[in-house]
Design a protein around this motif. Structure first.
Motif, PDB file in Angstrom:
ATOM      1  N   LEU A  52      36.215  43.481  51.394  1.00 12.40           N
ATOM      2  CA  LEU A  52      37.157  42.502  51.924  1.00 12.40           C
ATOM      3  C   LEU A  52      38.324  42.396  50.949  1.00 12.40           C
ATOM      4  CD1 LEU A  52      34.628  39.816  53.181  1.00 12.40           C
ATOM      5  CD2 LEU A  52      36.106  41.253  54.597  1.00 12.40           C
ATOM      6  N   CYS A  53      39.525  42.603  51.450  1.00 14.94           N
ATOM      7  CA  CYS A  53      40.680  42.658  50.551  1.00 14.94           C
ATOM      8  C   CYS A  53      41.784  41.689  50.962  1.00 14.94           C
ATOM      9  CB  CYS A  53      41.222  44.076  50.449  1.00 14.94           C
ATOM     10  SG  CYS A  53      41.751  44.824  52.012  1.00 14.94           S
ATOM     11  N   GLY A  54      41.476  40.762  51.863  1.00 13.76           N
ATOM     12  CA  GLY A  54      42.446  39.739  52.224  1.00 13.76           C
ATOM     13  C   GLY A  54      42.268  38.501  51.371  1.00 13.76           C
ATOM     14  N   GLU A  55      42.585  37.357  51.944  1.00 13.88           N
ATOM     15  CA  GLU A  55      42.445  36.095  51.232  1.00 13.88           C
ATOM     16  C   GLU A  55      41.337  35.274  51.849  1.00 13.88           C
ATOM     17  OE1 GLU A  55      46.001  33.903  50.523  1.00 13.88           O
ATOM     18  OE2 GLU A  55      47.267  35.686  50.395  1.00 13.88           O
ATOM     19  N   PRO A  65      38.693  46.202  46.565  1.00 11.46           N
ATOM     20  CA  PRO A  65      37.970  45.030  46.068  1.00 11.46           C
ATOM     21  C   PRO A  65      38.687  44.331  44.927  1.00 11.46           C
ATOM     22  CG  PRO A  65      36.931  47.011  45.243  1.00 11.46           C
ATOM     23  CD  PRO A  65      37.982  47.449  46.233  1.00 11.46           C
ATOM     24  N   LEU A  66      39.643  45.026  44.304  1.00 10.91           N
ATOM     25  CA  LEU A  66      40.342  44.430  43.165  1.00 10.91           C
ATOM     26  C   LEU A  66      41.453  43.475  43.587  1.00 10.91           C
ATOM     27  CD1 LEU A  66      40.612  47.467  40.709  1.00 10.91           C
ATOM     28  CD2 LEU A  66      38.749  45.822  41.003  1.00 10.91           C
ATOM     29  N   ARG A 125      44.253  38.087  42.567  1.00 10.20           N
ATOM     30  CA  ARG A 125      44.716  36.770  43.000  1.00 10.20           C
ATOM     31  C   ARG A 125      43.943  35.660  42.299  1.00 10.20           C
ATOM     32  NH1 ARG A 125      45.482  39.510  48.038  1.00 10.20           N
ATOM     33  NH2 ARG A 125      43.355  39.061  48.693  1.00 10.20           N
ATOM     34  N   GLU A 126      42.617  35.843  42.193  1.00  8.84           N
ATOM     35  CA  GLU A 126      41.801  34.796  41.556  1.00  8.84           C
ATOM     36  C   GLU A 126      42.103  34.708  40.064  1.00  8.84           C
ATOM     37  OE1 GLU A 126      37.082  34.099  41.005  1.00  8.84           O
ATOM     38  OE2 GLU A 126      37.916  33.835  43.008  1.00  8.84           O
ATOM     39  N   ALA A 127      42.216  35.854  39.401  1.00  7.99           N
ATOM     40  CA  ALA A 127      42.542  35.850  37.974  1.00  7.99           C
ATOM     41  C   ALA A 127      43.904  35.213  37.733  1.00  7.99           C
ATOM     42  CB  ALA A 127      42.512  37.274  37.422  1.00  7.99           C
ATOM     43  N   ASP A 128      44.855  35.515  38.604  1.00  9.87           N
ATOM     44  CA  ASP A 128      46.194  34.959  38.468  1.00  9.87           C
ATOM     45  C   ASP A 128      46.185  33.452  38.668  1.00  9.87           C
ATOM     46  OD1 ASP A 128      48.876  36.001  37.926  1.00  9.87           O
ATOM     47  OD2 ASP A 128      49.396  35.122  39.863  1.00  9.87           O
TER      48      ASP A 128
END
Length: 303
Positions: free
Chosen positions: A55-58, A118-119, A124-127
């Motif tokens: 899953l690569c969306g939000e 997957p990255l 986004r989460e790390a940012d």
């Protein structure tokens, strides 16, 4: 979808060509289950043919997957590229996560080709968490590398390094630049090279295809549910359980998806999957019965 799998009907609501041979597909279907970065889903692309896609969306938005057309292959990616249209319905499983992002003040992300998928949620989460991070993204050619426009928002933290322009990713130099945990996804040669040169304890990988295995495959016995089941030298535990009338959830049957993970009560496991960490393998408390075998004459499984 095979025995024991949770399935739902999803509808294709958007399909876009992102790069040469890479298509983005958005899926909706009622209240989609929550998921976290690193998660993937099973997609039954046609009856009897199940594939796994990150899953690569939000989170909270329609599910988004990205599909690399693979020729030759078993036909799943070609079917999604050539036959599936907006409005079509597919069956999909519940999100599973064998590649979770662990909180850290700093990260290194390494992607090869379609391994970027997957990255993307991890970035986004790390940012959002204010972490320091760098992404090194390689591919054969720039026109085959998806999501470049989306990644441009992160500026100089993203290093796009097509092989025809820069050569292979300089993994030794990348890993030497910091002591941060490394999250890596891509083709097997990239993952094998990363495992060879990355310092111990830092590397987390996700494989789309099973790693090559070697070694003898002697027969053994499995005890489960009060029964003893023989497993032949050329037979998987999963197939032996199935023949004995003991259904197990399964999907990929090559040790990459994690759906057949089973607790081990006794015995020594010959781990042949691409999911468990080295620490989990050493503990021997769980195994993937689709590919892993026994080093001892007998395994006792908690079914």
């Amino acid at each position: 979808m095979e025995r024991g799998g949770y399935v739902r009907t999803v509808r294709v609501t958007a399909k876009t060509l992102l790069a040469e041979e890479v298509a983005s597909i958005e899926l909706t279907g009622g209240d989609l289950p929550a998921w976290a970065p690193g998660a993937h889903i099973d997609v039954e692309v046609r009856p009897g043919l199940v594939r796994q896609y990150s899953l690569c969306g939000e989170p909270g938005a329609p599910w988004r997957i990205a599909v690399l057309r693979e020729d030759p292959g078993r036909g799943g990616s070609r079917h999604l590229h050539d036959e599936v249209r907006v409005g079509d319905e597919l069956r999909a499983g519940e999100p599973r996560n064998n590649f979770p992002l662990t909180p850290s003040p700093e990260y290194v992300f390494v992607a090869g080709g379609i391994g970027i998928t997957p990255l993307l949620p991890m970035l986004r989460e790390a940012d959002a968490a204010g972490a320091s991070w760098e992404l090194y993204y390689g591919g054969r050619r720039r026109d085959r590398m998806a999501f470049l426009d989306e990644l441009s928002r992160y500026g100089e933290r993203v290093h796009v390094l097509p092989e025809d322009e820069h050569g292979l990713l300089p993994l030794k130099e990348i890993f030497a630049a910091s002591d941060a945990p490394v999250y890596c996804c891509g083709p097997e040669p990239l993952l094998a090279a990363a495992e060879k040169v990355c310092p111990p304890g830092r590397l987390r990988v996700e494989r789309f295809h099973a790693r090559e295995q070697s070694g003898p495959s002697a027969g053994f016995e499995v005890s489960a549910g009060g029964r003893t089941i023989p497993v032949g030298p050329e037979e998987s535990i999963l197939d032996a359980l199935d023949a004995a009338g003991i259904p197990m959830p399964s999907s990929c049957r090559e040790g990459t998806c994690g759906s057949c993970e089973t607790p081990v009560l006794e015995g020594e496991v010959d781990h042949r999957d691409s999911v468990l960490s080295e620490e989990e393998r050493a503990a021997g408390k769980t195994m993937m019965v689709c590919v892993s075998r026994a080093r001892s004459p007998r395994l006792v499984l908690d079914l």
